[in-house]
Design a protein around this motif. Structure first.
Motif, mmCIF file in Angstrom:
data_model
loop_
_atom_site.group_PDB
_atom_site.id
_atom_site.type_symbol
_atom_site.label_atom_id
_atom_site.label_comp_id
_atom_site.label_asym_id
_atom_site.label_seq_id
_atom_site.Cartn_x
_atom_site.Cartn_y
_atom_site.Cartn_z
ATOM 1 N N MET A 199 0.840 -1.155 0.000
ATOM 2 C CA MET A 199 0.000 0.000 0.000
ATOM 3 C C MET A 199 0.898 1.234 0.000
ATOM 4 S SD MET A 199 -3.235 1.056 2.370
ATOM 5 C CE MET A 199 -2.616 0.317 3.796
ATOM 6 N N VAL A 200 0.503 2.227 -0.787
ATOM 7 C CA VAL A 200 1.264 3.469 -0.894
ATOM 8 C C VAL A 200 0.320 4.634 -0.601
ATOM 9 C CG1 VAL A 200 2.559 4.966 -2.448
ATOM 10 C CG2 VAL A 200 2.790 2.490 -2.639
ATOM 11 N N TRP A 201 0.709 5.488 0.343
ATOM 12 C CA TRP A 201 -0.083 6.673 0.658
ATOM 13 C C TRP A 201 0.201 7.744 -0.383
ATOM 14 C CZ3 TRP A 201 1.590 11.103 4.157
ATOM 15 C CH2 TRP A 201 0.544 11.992 4.362
ATOM 16 N N THR A 202 -0.838 8.267 -1.034
ATOM 17 C CA THR A 202 -0.676 9.294 -2.061
ATOM 18 C C THR A 202 -1.312 10.618 -1.635
ATOM 19 O OG1 THR A 202 -2.681 8.529 -3.191
ATOM 20 C CG2 THR A 202 -0.568 7.609 -3.936
ATOM 21 N N GLY A 203 -1.731 10.726 -0.382
ATOM 22 C CA GLY A 203 -2.440 11.909 0.083
ATOM 23 C C GLY A 203 -1.576 12.987 0.714
ATOM 24 N N ASN A 204 -0.259 12.863 0.630
ATOM 25 C CA ASN A 204 0.615 13.897 1.189
ATOM 26 C C ASN A 204 0.598 15.101 0.259
ATOM 27 O OD1 ASN A 204 2.609 15.516 2.247
ATOM 28 N ND2 ASN A 204 4.121 13.892 2.416
ATOM 29 N N HIS A 205 0.084 16.213 0.745
ATOM 30 C CA HIS A 205 0.007 17.437 -0.054
ATOM 31 C C HIS A 205 1.163 18.378 0.250
ATOM 32 C CE1 HIS A 205 -4.621 16.715 -0.360
ATOM 33 N NE2 HIS A 205 -3.909 15.809 -1.003
ATOM 34 N N GLY A 206 2.244 17.818 0.786
ATOM 35 C CA GLY A 206 3.447 18.600 1.025
ATOM 36 C C GLY A 206 3.757 18.870 2.483
ATOM 37 N N THR A 207 2.805 18.617 3.376
ATOM 38 C CA THR A 207 3.049 18.896 4.792
ATOM 39 C C THR A 207 2.864 17.656 5.657
ATOM 40 O OG1 THR A 207 0.755 19.578 5.109
ATOM 41 C CG2 THR A 207 2.344 21.313 4.588
ATOM 42 N N GLY A 208 2.804 16.492 5.051
ATOM 43 C CA GLY A 208 2.604 15.261 5.807
ATOM 44 C C GLY A 208 1.272 15.279 6.531
ATOM 45 N N THR A 209 1.274 14.859 7.779
ATOM 46 C CA THR A 209 0.047 14.831 8.574
ATOM 47 C C THR A 209 0.068 15.923 9.637
ATOM 48 O OG1 THR A 209 0.997 13.176 10.046
ATOM 49 C CG2 THR A 209 -0.334 12.365 8.206
ATOM 50 N N SER A 210 0.530 17.106 9.267
ATOM 51 C CA SER A 210 0.684 18.195 10.229
ATOM 52 C C SER A 210 -0.640 18.724 10.774
ATOM 53 C CB SER A 210 1.466 19.346 9.598
ATOM 54 O OG SER A 210 0.753 19.859 8.483
ATOM 55 N N GLY A 211 -1.730 18.500 10.075
ATOM 56 C CA GLY A 211 -3.045 18.938 10.532
ATOM 57 C C GLY A 211 -4.125 18.063 9.931
ATOM 58 N N TYR A 212 -5.205 17.869 10.660
ATOM 59 C CA TYR A 212 -6.258 16.947 10.223
ATOM 60 C C TYR A 212 -6.816 17.298 8.851
ATOM 61 C CZ TYR A 212 -10.439 14.026 10.387
ATOM 62 O OH TYR A 212 -11.400 13.103 10.101
ATOM 63 N N ARG A 213 -6.921 18.557 8.526
ATOM 64 C CA ARG A 213 -7.502 18.988 7.247
ATOM 65 C C ARG A 213 -6.467 19.236 6.154
ATOM 66 N NH1 ARG A 213 -12.881 20.318 8.257
ATOM 67 N NH2 ARG A 213 -13.343 20.686 10.445
ATOM 68 N N THR A 214 -5.195 19.011 6.439
ATOM 69 C CA THR A 214 -4.157 19.368 5.466
ATOM 70 C C THR A 214 -3.673 18.214 4.601
ATOM 71 O OG1 THR A 214 -2.390 18.996 7.067
ATOM 72 C CG2 THR A 214 -3.302 21.228 6.946
ATOM 73 N N TYR A 215 -4.130 17.008 4.863
ATOM 74 C CA TYR A 215 -3.644 15.876 4.065
ATOM 75 C C TYR A 215 -4.809 15.077 3.501
ATOM 76 C CZ TYR A 215 -4.599 13.012 8.216
ATOM 77 O OH TYR A 215 -5.200 12.396 9.275
ATOM 78 N N GLY A 216 -4.543 14.415 2.399
ATOM 79 C CA GLY A 216 -5.541 13.561 1.767
ATOM 80 C C GLY A 216 -5.502 12.162 2.332
ATOM 81 N N ARG A 217 -6.593 11.478 2.193
ATOM 82 C CA ARG A 217 -6.686 10.106 2.691
ATOM 83 C C ARG A 217 -6.459 9.087 1.579
ATOM 84 N NH1 ARG A 217 -7.348 14.247 5.974
ATOM 85 N NH2 ARG A 217 -8.138 13.692 8.012
ATOM 86 N N GLU A 218 -6.039 9.543 0.425
ATOM 87 C CA GLU A 218 -5.874 8.671 -0.733
ATOM 88 C C GLU A 218 -4.667 7.758 -0.566
ATOM 89 O OE1 GLU A 218 -5.692 12.175 -1.175
ATOM 90 O OE2 GLU A 218 -7.858 12.309 -1.346
ATOM 91 N N HIS A 219 -4.821 6.553 -1.071
ATOM 92 C CA HIS A 219 -3.734 5.581 -1.099
ATOM 93 C C HIS A 219 -4.008 4.597 -2.227
ATOM 94 C CE1 HIS A 219 -6.821 4.088 1.715
ATOM 95 N NE2 HIS A 219 -6.566 2.909 1.183
ATOM 96 N N GLU A 220 -3.030 3.788 -2.528
ATOM 97 C CA GLU A 220 -3.156 2.798 -3.591
ATOM 98 C C GLU A 220 -2.828 1.417 -3.040
ATOM 99 O OE1 GLU A 220 -0.453 4.220 -6.559
ATOM 100 O OE2 GLU A 220 -1.895 5.689 -7.308
ATOM 101 N N LEU A 221 -3.697 0.458 -3.346
ATOM 102 C CA LEU A 221 -3.482 -0.933 -2.958
ATOM 103 C C LEU A 221 -3.029 -1.692 -4.190
ATOM 104 C CD1 LEU A 221 -6.921 -1.335 -1.202
ATOM 105 C CD2 LEU A 221 -4.750 -0.959 -0.063
ATOM 106 N N SER A 222 -1.970 -2.469 -4.060
ATOM 107 C CA SER A 222 -1.511 -3.247 -5.207
ATOM 108 C C SER A 222 -0.588 -4.365 -4.756
ATOM 109 C CB SER A 222 -0.790 -2.353 -6.217
ATOM 110 O OG SER A 222 0.377 -1.810 -5.650
#
Length: 62
Positions: free
Chosen positions: A1-24
């Protein structure tokens, strides 16, 4: 699984990152995943609850 929801700030705030990921795996197509829309997930991707129901349905069918 790869997390693709990092919008540049990691998980610094609940509303600042995406929950998207890829399963393969090495031999299967990629499945786009996310959190449930109630938890800021993308409604156009599969969320864990949907995948669990699908897995149980496949086991029952087979």
């Amino acid at each position: 699984m790869v997390w693709t929801g990092n919008h540049g700030t990691g998980t610094s705030g609940y509303r600042t990152y995406g929950r998207e990921h890829e399963l393969s795996t090495a031999l299967t197509p990629t499945i786009p995943g996310t959190a449930d829309p109630a938890f800021r997930g993308d409604p156009n991707h599969y969320h864990p609850e949907q995948l669990q129901v699908a897995a149980l349905s496949q086991c029952h069918m087979l």
